[in-house]
Scaffold this active site. Structure first.
Site, PDB file in Angstrom:
ATOM      1  N   GLY A  14     -71.157 -97.639 -77.843  1.00  0.00           N
ATOM      2  CA  GLY A  14     -71.163 -96.453 -76.983  1.00  0.00           C
ATOM      3  C   GLY A  14     -70.163 -96.591 -75.849  1.00  0.00           C
ATOM      4  O   GLY A  14     -70.226 -97.538 -75.063  1.00  0.00           O
ATOM      5  N   GLY A  16     -69.769 -94.246 -73.463  1.00  0.00           N
ATOM      6  CA  GLY A  16     -70.129 -93.303 -72.400  1.00  0.00           C
ATOM      7  C   GLY A  16     -70.137 -94.045 -71.076  1.00  0.00           C
ATOM      8  O   GLY A  16     -69.472 -95.079 -70.913  1.00  0.00           O
ATOM      9  N   PHE A  17     -70.918 -93.537 -70.121  1.00  0.00           N
ATOM     10  CA  PHE A  17     -70.907 -94.160 -68.789  1.00  0.00           C
ATOM     11  C   PHE A  17     -71.355 -95.620 -68.849  1.00  0.00           C
ATOM     12  O   PHE A  17     -70.724 -96.498 -68.264  1.00  0.00           O
ATOM     13  CB  PHE A  17     -71.804 -93.368 -67.836  1.00  0.00           C
ATOM     14  CG  PHE A  17     -71.157 -92.106 -67.382  1.00  0.00           C
ATOM     15  CD1 PHE A  17     -70.160 -92.133 -66.426  1.00  0.00           C
ATOM     16  CD2 PHE A  17     -71.529 -90.885 -67.918  1.00  0.00           C
ATOM     17  CE1 PHE A  17     -69.543 -90.967 -66.001  1.00  0.00           C
ATOM     18  CE2 PHE A  17     -70.927 -89.713 -67.507  1.00  0.00           C
ATOM     19  CZ  PHE A  17     -69.927 -89.753 -66.546  1.00  0.00           C
ATOM     20  N   GLY A  18     -72.460 -95.897 -69.543  1.00  0.00           N
ATOM     21  CA  GLY A  18     -72.981 -97.262 -69.579  1.00  0.00           C
ATOM     22  C   GLY A  18     -72.019 -98.210 -70.271  1.00  0.00           C
ATOM     23  O   GLY A  18     -71.645 -99.258 -69.724  1.00  0.00           O
ATOM     24  N   VAL A  82     -72.299 -96.468 -85.684  1.00  0.00           N
ATOM     25  CA  VAL A  82     -73.242 -97.550 -85.973  1.00  0.00           C
ATOM     26  C   VAL A  82     -74.489 -96.926 -86.585  1.00  0.00           C
ATOM     27  O   VAL A  82     -75.160 -96.108 -85.956  1.00  0.00           O
ATOM     28  CB  VAL A  82     -73.582 -98.345 -84.695  1.00  0.00           C
ATOM     29  CG1 VAL A  82     -74.598 -99.433 -85.009  1.00  0.00           C
ATOM     30  CG2 VAL A  82     -72.316 -98.949 -84.101  1.00  0.00           C
ATOM     31  N   GLU A 173     -76.990 -74.888 -64.036  1.00  0.00           N
ATOM     32  CA  GLU A 173     -75.528 -74.801 -64.001  1.00  0.00           C
ATOM     33  C   GLU A 173     -75.013 -73.776 -65.007  1.00  0.00           C
ATOM     34  O   GLU A 173     -74.135 -72.966 -64.694  1.00  0.00           O
ATOM     35  CB  GLU A 173     -74.928 -76.183 -64.277  1.00  0.00           C
ATOM     36  CG  GLU A 173     -75.109 -77.123 -63.093  1.00  0.00           C
ATOM     37  CD  GLU A 173     -74.787 -78.583 -63.392  1.00  0.00           C
ATOM     38  OE1 GLU A 173     -74.787 -79.375 -62.439  1.00  0.00           O
ATOM     39  OE2 GLU A 173     -74.549 -78.935 -64.557  1.00  0.00           O
ATOM     40  N   ASP A 302     -79.133 -93.836 -71.018  1.00  0.00           N
ATOM     41  CA  ASP A 302     -80.150 -92.879 -71.480  1.00  0.00           C
ATOM     42  C   ASP A 302     -81.014 -93.424 -72.611  1.00  0.00           C
ATOM     43  O   ASP A 302     -82.074 -92.868 -72.901  1.00  0.00           O
ATOM     44  CB  ASP A 302     -79.468 -91.585 -71.965  1.00  0.00           C
ATOM     45  CG  ASP A 302     -78.954 -90.740 -70.807  1.00  0.00           C
ATOM     46  OD1 ASP A 302     -79.149 -91.141 -69.650  1.00  0.00           O
ATOM     47  OD2 ASP A 302     -78.353 -89.679 -71.079  1.00  0.00           O
ATOM     48  N   ALA A 318     -75.833 -90.466 -64.774  1.00  0.00           N
ATOM     49  CA  ALA A 318     -74.654 -91.316 -64.914  1.00  0.00           C
ATOM     50  C   ALA A 318     -74.714 -92.561 -64.011  1.00  0.00           C
ATOM     51  O   ALA A 318     -74.417 -93.673 -64.472  1.00  0.00           O
ATOM     52  CB  ALA A 318     -73.400 -90.489 -64.645  1.00  0.00           C
TER      53      ALA A 318
END
Ligand SMILES: Cc1cc2nc3c(=O)[nH]c(=O)nc-3n(C[C@H](O)[C@H](O)[C@H](O)COP(=O)(O)OP(=O)(O)OC[C@H]3O[C@@H](n4cnc5c(N)ncnc54)[C@H](O)[C@@H]3O)c2cc1C
Length: 426
Positions: A14, A16-18, A82, A173, A302, A318
């Site tokens: 992944g 993403g942010f992590g 994966v 939003e 997440d 995030a």
């Protein structure tokens, strides 16, 4: 000098942010790192709704992982899905082939949850990926185009009714941006319909929107939404979604565009681990973020249910994923060196949700902001956190232009038109 092949192999799943912040923290450290992601870019999800509502282009919020990690010589980026994790064998099963590891960091994020109504997904798309954002943009713009051609009054009203399900930050939003599009951006662009008469309805099952914010800010957010024409309905439980309506028990709301912002579940990869998960599929981790019984494997972001701070899982934000990425990187190095790991502790620097032009709410420490001040704070935080210098400048310029001109410009294009059912998603 130690040969690279002799170095321990850390796999991050992944980008993403992590995952990205784990990789950055491992850059230049004595490990070989492979970052696997099913797409080749990092996505700045907090601004997805801006793509969905034609304020930004996809490339403004997506940056290639390879270019972000270009200077990290010990990090290899590979495009791969994966399929399964075999913890006992320290092995990943990929869409093509397998990969072993000495240390593992799983950061595959979340997906939508339709609370058992998976058939609603086609009718009410959620917002998690660029594909979702472009699909939402397409449906919204095509609904206006179809309404302009429609002869039947009831059908025209349904085409001009937009329902957003879920009053969390994403729903707020989206509804706010839809309100601005109808009341400002395209207000004078049609000849038959009056876009300012479009109904934007935000449905929330609970007693108030933005339920994780202080009550007073929920109220102010609702007032700001109503000011731009959004109808906010709380305690509104959706019982059915069909191609031309949303049902609240016996009440029918005729509409052709429904957007889903109501539920999230952990990414399905967690199900392959064979370890305890929480109610929404998150992995219950130890205090150092490792998987119980598998000290070399860590789960963050997440996908992670971290109960060691407050007793409840940390929010899916995030900054949580970023801070966990940094700690997971240190802990995987410690583990590989046979040293003790350290527990994770989340430092909450605040949260904010935007509603529209000069309208937002924010909680920063004990300070609560709403309106213009919150919006400026929101703007600065998001621009500063956007990954990549080019993106930052571009996004800033586009926002500045949109702010003074109310324009969404060429991003309002869509098509092709394929028939009446298009905007209903059937
Ligand atoms: C619309 C929206 C708005 C948001 N707004 C905010 C906000 O304003 N502020 C805030 O703090 N947070 C916000 N969030 C939440 C925030 O984006 C997430 O908490 C954060 O992205 C979680 O980071 P992560 O690393 O766990 O997962 P992600 O950032 O989602 O990254 C997961 C990565 O894993 C990859 N992946 C998934 N499965 C596989 C697989 N099987 N194989 C290979 N790769 C895989 C994905 O492609 C993705 O790149 C928002 C989220 C959304 C969807």
């Amino acid at each position: 000098m130690v040969e690279p092949a002799a170095l321990p192999h850390v796999v991050i799943v992944g980008g993403g942010f992590g995952g990205l912040y784990t990789a950055r923290a491992l850059a230049g450290r004595p490990v070989r790192v492979t970052l696997l992601d099913r797409r080749n870019y990092h996505l700045f999800q907090p601004l997805l709704y801006q793509v969905a509502t034609a304020a930004l282009n996809p490339s403004d919020i997506a940056t290639p992982l390879r270019s972000i990690l270009r200077k990290a010589a010990n990090v290899t980026v590979l495009l791969a899905h994966v399929d399964r994790v075999e913890l006992d064998h320290r092995r990943l099963v990929l869409d093509r082939g397998e990969m072993g590891y000495d240390g593992l960091v799983l950061a595959v994020g979340a997906s939508h949850s339709y609370f058992g109504h998976e058939d609603w997904e086609l009718l009410a798309p959620g917002l998690k990926s660029l594909e979702d954002a472009l699909e939402i943009r397409r449906r919204v713009l095509l609904a206006y185009e179809a309404a302009e051609r429609e002869q039947d009054g009831a059908e025209q009203r349904a085409l001009l009714t937009f329902v957003v399900i879920g009053g969390g930050p994403t729903g707020v939003e989206l509804a706010g941006a839809l309100g601005e599009i109808s009341r400002q951006t395209i207000a004078r662009d049609f000849r038959v319909i009056d876009p300012t008469k479009a109904r934007i309805i935000l449905l929330e099952g609970g007693p108030r929107i933005l339920s994780t914010y202080p009550e007073s800010l929920s109220g102010r957010a609702q007032a700001q939404l109503e000011r731009i024409g959004v109808e906010v309905r709380t305690r509104a439980m959706v019982t059915q979604v069909t191609p031309d309506a949303v049902w609240l028990g016996g009440e029918q709301i005729r509409c052709r565009t429904v957007l889903w912002a109501a539920g999230a579940a952990a990414a399905p990869l967690g199900n392959t681990l064979g370890v305890p998960l929480d109610r929404v599929g998150r992995v219950l981790v130890e205090s150092d973020l490792s998987i119980p019984g598998h000290p070399e494997a860590f789960v963050i972001g997440d996908l992670c249910a971290f109960l060691h701070q407050t007793g409840a899982p940390l929010p899916g934000l995030a900054p949580v994923a970023i801070q966990q990425g940094r700690v997971a990187a240190e802990n995987v190095l410690q583990r590989l060196a046979g040293q003790p790991t350290r527990p994770f502790h989340y430092r909450d620097k605040g949260s904010m949700a935007t509603i529209g032009r000069a309208a937002a709410v924010a909680v920063i420490g004990r300070v609560q902001l709403s309106g213009l001040a919150a919006w400026v704070a929101w703007l600065l935080v998001h621009i500063i956190s956007l990954i990549g210098f080019r993106n930052r400048v571009l996004v800033l310029l586009q926002w500045a232009w949109a702010y003074v001109s109310w324009q969404r410009g060429a991003r309002l294009i869509t098509g092709p038109w394929r028939g009446r059912s298009e905007s209903g998603g059937s």
